[in-house]
Design a protein around this motif. Structure first.
Motif, PDB file in Angstrom:
ATOM      1  N   VAL A  95       1.093  16.001   8.373  1.00  0.00           N
ATOM      2  CA  VAL A  95       0.966  14.895   7.417  1.00  0.00           C
ATOM      3  C   VAL A  95       0.703  15.465   6.030  1.00  0.00           C
ATOM      4  CG1 VAL A  95      -0.339  12.834   6.772  1.00  0.00           C
ATOM      5  CG2 VAL A  95       0.102  13.331   9.194  1.00  0.00           C
ATOM      6  N   ASP A  96       1.538  15.100   5.076  1.00  0.00           N
ATOM      7  CA  ASP A  96       1.374  15.541   3.688  1.00  0.00           C
ATOM      8  C   ASP A  96       0.549  14.527   2.911  1.00  0.00           C
ATOM      9  OD1 ASP A  96       2.936  17.866   3.990  1.00  0.00           O
ATOM     10  OD2 ASP A  96       4.779  16.717   3.717  1.00  0.00           O
ATOM     11  N   VAL A  97      -0.183  15.020   1.908  1.00  0.00           N
ATOM     12  CA  VAL A  97      -1.040  14.149   1.099  1.00  0.00           C
ATOM     13  C   VAL A  97      -0.776  14.407  -0.379  1.00  0.00           C
ATOM     14  CG1 VAL A  97      -3.403  13.452   0.549  1.00  0.00           C
ATOM     15  CG2 VAL A  97      -2.812  14.108   2.897  1.00  0.00           C
ATOM     16  N   LEU A  98      -0.604  13.322  -1.124  1.00  0.00           N
ATOM     17  CA  LEU A  98      -0.337  13.387  -2.553  1.00  0.00           C
ATOM     18  C   LEU A  98      -1.353  12.549  -3.313  1.00  0.00           C
ATOM     19  CD1 LEU A  98       1.554  14.052  -5.004  1.00  0.00           C
ATOM     20  CD2 LEU A  98       2.783  11.931  -4.442  1.00  0.00           C
ATOM     21  N   SER A  99      -1.878  13.095  -4.404  1.00  0.00           N
ATOM     22  CA  SER A  99      -2.704  12.330  -5.340  1.00  0.00           C
ATOM     23  C   SER A  99      -1.865  12.059  -6.590  1.00  0.00           C
ATOM     24  CB  SER A  99      -3.959  13.115  -5.736  1.00  0.00           C
ATOM     25  OG  SER A  99      -4.752  13.404  -4.617  1.00  0.00           O
ATOM     26  N   VAL A 100      -1.649  10.790  -6.893  1.00  0.00           N
ATOM     27  CA  VAL A 100      -0.896  10.434  -8.086  1.00  0.00           C
ATOM     28  C   VAL A 100      -1.906  10.150  -9.196  1.00  0.00           C
ATOM     29  CG1 VAL A 100       0.842   8.933  -9.104  1.00  0.00           C
ATOM     30  CG2 VAL A 100       0.905   9.419  -6.640  1.00  0.00           C
ATOM     31  N   VAL A 101      -2.077  11.133 -10.075  1.00  0.00           N
ATOM     32  CA  VAL A 101      -3.062  11.007 -11.155  1.00  0.00           C
ATOM     33  C   VAL A 101      -2.407  10.175 -12.260  1.00  0.00           C
ATOM     34  CG1 VAL A 101      -4.687  12.215 -12.635  1.00  0.00           C
ATOM     35  CG2 VAL A 101      -3.916  13.296 -10.508  1.00  0.00           C
ATOM     36  N   THR A 102      -2.788   8.928 -12.326  1.00  0.00           N
ATOM     37  CA  THR A 102      -2.051   7.930 -13.085  1.00  0.00           C
ATOM     38  C   THR A 102      -2.597   7.747 -14.494  1.00  0.00           C
ATOM     39  OG1 THR A 102      -1.519   6.783 -11.029  1.00  0.00           O
ATOM     40  CG2 THR A 102      -1.313   5.510 -13.074  1.00  0.00           C
ATOM     41  N   GLY A 103      -1.689   7.814 -15.465  1.00  0.00           N
ATOM     42  CA  GLY A 103      -2.040   7.509 -16.840  1.00  0.00           C
ATOM     43  C   GLY A 103      -1.944   6.020 -17.095  1.00  0.00           C
ATOM     44  N   ALA A 104      -1.825   5.630 -18.347  1.00  0.00           N
ATOM     45  CA  ALA A 104      -1.780   4.216 -18.714  1.00  0.00           C
ATOM     46  C   ALA A 104      -0.444   3.601 -18.299  1.00  0.00           C
ATOM     47  CB  ALA A 104      -2.003   4.055 -20.211  1.00  0.00           C
ATOM     48  N   VAL A 105      -0.502   2.546 -17.502  1.00  0.00           N
ATOM     49  CA  VAL A 105       0.681   1.847 -17.003  1.00  0.00           C
ATOM     50  C   VAL A 105       0.465   0.350 -17.187  1.00  0.00           C
ATOM     51  CG1 VAL A 105       2.118   1.382 -14.971  1.00  0.00           C
ATOM     52  CG2 VAL A 105       1.119   3.657 -15.293  1.00  0.00           C
ATOM     53  N   LYS A 106       1.509  -0.367 -17.590  1.00  0.00           N
ATOM     54  CA  LYS A 106       1.412  -1.815 -17.733  1.00  0.00           C
ATOM     55  C   LYS A 106       1.145  -2.436 -16.366  1.00  0.00           C
ATOM     56  CE  LYS A 106       4.642  -2.004 -21.628  1.00  0.00           C
ATOM     57  NZ  LYS A 106       5.973  -2.457 -22.088  1.00  0.00           N
ATOM     58  N   SER A 107       0.082  -3.202 -16.258  1.00  0.00           N
ATOM     59  CA  SER A 107      -0.297  -3.762 -14.975  1.00  0.00           C
ATOM     60  C   SER A 107      -1.248  -4.923 -15.177  1.00  0.00           C
ATOM     61  CB  SER A 107      -0.977  -2.686 -14.116  1.00  0.00           C
ATOM     62  OG  SER A 107      -1.600  -3.243 -12.982  1.00  0.00           O
ATOM     63  N   GLN A 108      -1.212  -5.858 -14.232  1.00  0.00           N
ATOM     64  CA  GLN A 108      -2.179  -6.959 -14.269  1.00  0.00           C
ATOM     65  C   GLN A 108      -3.604  -6.436 -14.141  1.00  0.00           C
ATOM     66  OE1 GLN A 108      -1.722 -10.103 -14.894  1.00  0.00           O
ATOM     67  NE2 GLN A 108       0.501 -10.022 -15.031  1.00  0.00           N
ATOM     68  N   GLY A 109      -3.743  -5.222 -13.609  1.00  0.00           N
ATOM     69  CA  GLY A 109      -5.065  -4.639 -13.450  1.00  0.00           C
ATOM     70  C   GLY A 109      -5.770  -4.387 -14.762  1.00  0.00           C
ATOM     71  N   GLN A 110      -5.035  -4.419 -15.887  1.00  0.00           N
ATOM     72  CA  GLN A 110      -5.648  -4.154 -17.181  1.00  0.00           C
ATOM     73  C   GLN A 110      -6.228  -5.414 -17.830  1.00  0.00           C
ATOM     74  OE1 GLN A 110      -6.112  -1.104 -17.777  1.00  0.00           O
ATOM     75  NE2 GLN A 110      -4.782  -0.489 -16.102  1.00  0.00           N
ATOM     76  N   THR A 111      -6.091  -6.568 -17.184  1.00  0.00           N
ATOM     77  CA  THR A 111      -6.592  -7.798 -17.795  1.00  0.00           C
ATOM     78  C   THR A 111      -8.109  -7.847 -17.813  1.00  0.00           C
ATOM     79  OG1 THR A 111      -6.479  -8.955 -15.679  1.00  0.00           O
ATOM     80  CG2 THR A 111      -4.545  -9.113 -17.119  1.00  0.00           C
ATOM     81  N   TYR A 112      -8.755  -6.894 -17.156  1.00  0.00           N
ATOM     82  CA  TYR A 112     -10.218  -6.916 -17.119  1.00  0.00           C
ATOM     83  C   TYR A 112     -10.824  -6.762 -18.506  1.00  0.00           C
ATOM     84  CZ  TYR A 112     -10.342  -1.851 -17.777  1.00  0.00           C
ATOM     85  OH  TYR A 112     -10.194  -0.590 -18.287  1.00  0.00           O
ATOM     86  N   PHE A 113     -10.109  -6.198 -19.471  1.00  0.00           N
ATOM     87  CA  PHE A 113     -10.685  -6.060 -20.804  1.00  0.00           C
ATOM     88  C   PHE A 113     -10.999  -7.425 -21.409  1.00  0.00           C
ATOM     89  CE2 PHE A 113      -8.444  -1.876 -20.764  1.00  0.00           C
ATOM     90  CZ  PHE A 113      -9.569  -1.100 -20.879  1.00  0.00           C
ATOM     91  N   GLY A 114     -10.143  -8.402 -21.147  1.00  0.00           N
ATOM     92  CA  GLY A 114     -10.383  -9.720 -21.689  1.00  0.00           C
ATOM     93  C   GLY A 114     -11.549 -10.432 -21.038  1.00  0.00           C
ATOM     94  N   ASP A 115     -11.929 -10.024 -19.835  1.00  0.00           N
ATOM     95  CA  ASP A 115     -13.018 -10.668 -19.105  1.00  0.00           C
ATOM     96  C   ASP A 115     -14.357  -9.973 -19.320  1.00  0.00           C
ATOM     97  OD1 ASP A 115     -11.115 -12.351 -18.053  1.00  0.00           O
ATOM     98  OD2 ASP A 115     -10.766 -11.092 -16.305  1.00  0.00           O
ATOM     99  N   PHE A 116     -14.354  -8.860 -20.044  1.00  0.00           N
ATOM    100  CA  PHE A 116     -15.549  -8.049 -20.189  1.00  0.00           C
ATOM    101  C   PHE A 116     -16.581  -8.719 -21.095  1.00  0.00           C
ATOM    102  CE2 PHE A 116     -17.536  -4.702 -22.947  1.00  0.00           C
ATOM    103  CZ  PHE A 116     -18.493  -4.308 -22.025  1.00  0.00           C
ATOM    104  N   ALA A 117     -17.831  -8.750 -20.638  1.00  0.00           N
ATOM    105  CA  ALA A 117     -18.915  -9.293 -21.450  1.00  0.00           C
ATOM    106  C   ALA A 117     -20.172  -8.479 -21.212  1.00  0.00           C
ATOM    107  CB  ALA A 117     -19.169 -10.751 -21.094  1.00  0.00           C
TER     108      ALA A 117
END
Length: 271
Positions: A173-195
């Protein structure tokens, strides 16, 4: 009944995110995709595609993980070719203001959930001589204000993934870590919810990053997964810059691996 197509299970496939894009790419390439999310109603962009099976999977729920493994095993005859552990949660809070209970939730989602997922699906991957990929983050290599807990969780996941790469190699079994930079995603909407808490003296801000197109990222990651690339694959906006500034090591990976497994028994299994 076993599937004749190569199979891939991807976590965190809610609409608009990296997981959804990866699922679409693999489906377009002729794979049978098991697309999962904690809320299946958020898989609308994938629900009508052929060769896509939608599954409910909350990565902190052992029951969900085992149910998903049983569903996959039943459909494939007990194998899985690729498992992409993408599900995760952002967290944007100064460490001095952080609620420890919420920080523990982040570690449960970003570290322990993927661990249980890998443990549960390992038999299916071993039978297929398959591939396990973890979506990690360049945040794990930086000390970004207000993202300390999140960054720590993503780097911890990468350490676990890199260790599993050595532990699973003898089983094919091979294992890969994808070290991810900035990507457009719904996951970034948290900035608008930050308080911030009312008594906090810390400043508020976003990350201010330009972001790579999600489908461009997904296609590149799929290429590396299918090629059975192991170790770390850095991709996304600013990924190369962070890699070059934080990992300037001249020791070959093979030499590092040999030193790490010496005397553990894995060195004998690899022979």
């Amino acid at each position: 009944m076993a599937s004749s197509k190569s199979t891939v299970l991807i976590t965190g496939c809610s609409d608009g995110g990296i997981g959804s894009a990866l699922a679409a790419v693999f489906q377009q390439r002729g794979y049978h995709v098991f697309a999962t999310a904690r809320d299946p109603s958020k898989l609308s962009s994938l629900k009508d595609l052929p060769n896509v099976t939608l599954l409910k999977l909350e990565v902190t729920s052992a029951a969900d993980i085992h149910a998903a493994a049983e569903a996959v095993s039943k459909q494939t005859g007990g194998t899985l070719d690729y498992l992409i552990s993408n599900a995760g949660r952002n967290h944007f809070t100064p460490i001095l203001d952080d609620d420890v209970a919420k920080a523990r939730e982040i570690f449960d989602i970003n570290i322990f959930g993927p661990m249980v997922l890998a443990q549960t699906f390992a038999p299916l991957l071993m039978r297929a001589k398959g591939m396990l990929a973890f979506i990690t983050s360049i945040a794990g290599y930086m000390n970004t204000p207000y993202m300390g807990t999140y960054s720590a969780s993503k780097r911890a996941l990468e350490v676990i993934a890199e260790t599993m790469r050595l532990e699973l190699k003898p089983f094919g079994v091979d294992v890969l870590s994808v070290v991810t930079g900035a990507v457009k995603s719904q996951g970034q909407t948290y900035f608008g919810d930050f308080a911030l808490p009312e008594n906090s003296l810390r400043a508020r801000g976003g990350d201010g990053l330009q972001r790579m197109d999600t489908m461009e990222y997904a296609n590149a990651v799929a290429d590396e997964v299918v090629k059975r690339t192991t170790g770390r694959f850095w991709y996304g906006q600013n990924a190369d810059m962070v890699r070059m500034s934080t990992t300037a090591v001249n020791v070959p990976q093979e030499a590092m691996d040999a030193g790490m497994i010496m005397g553990t028994g894995l060195d004998k299994l690899n022979k």
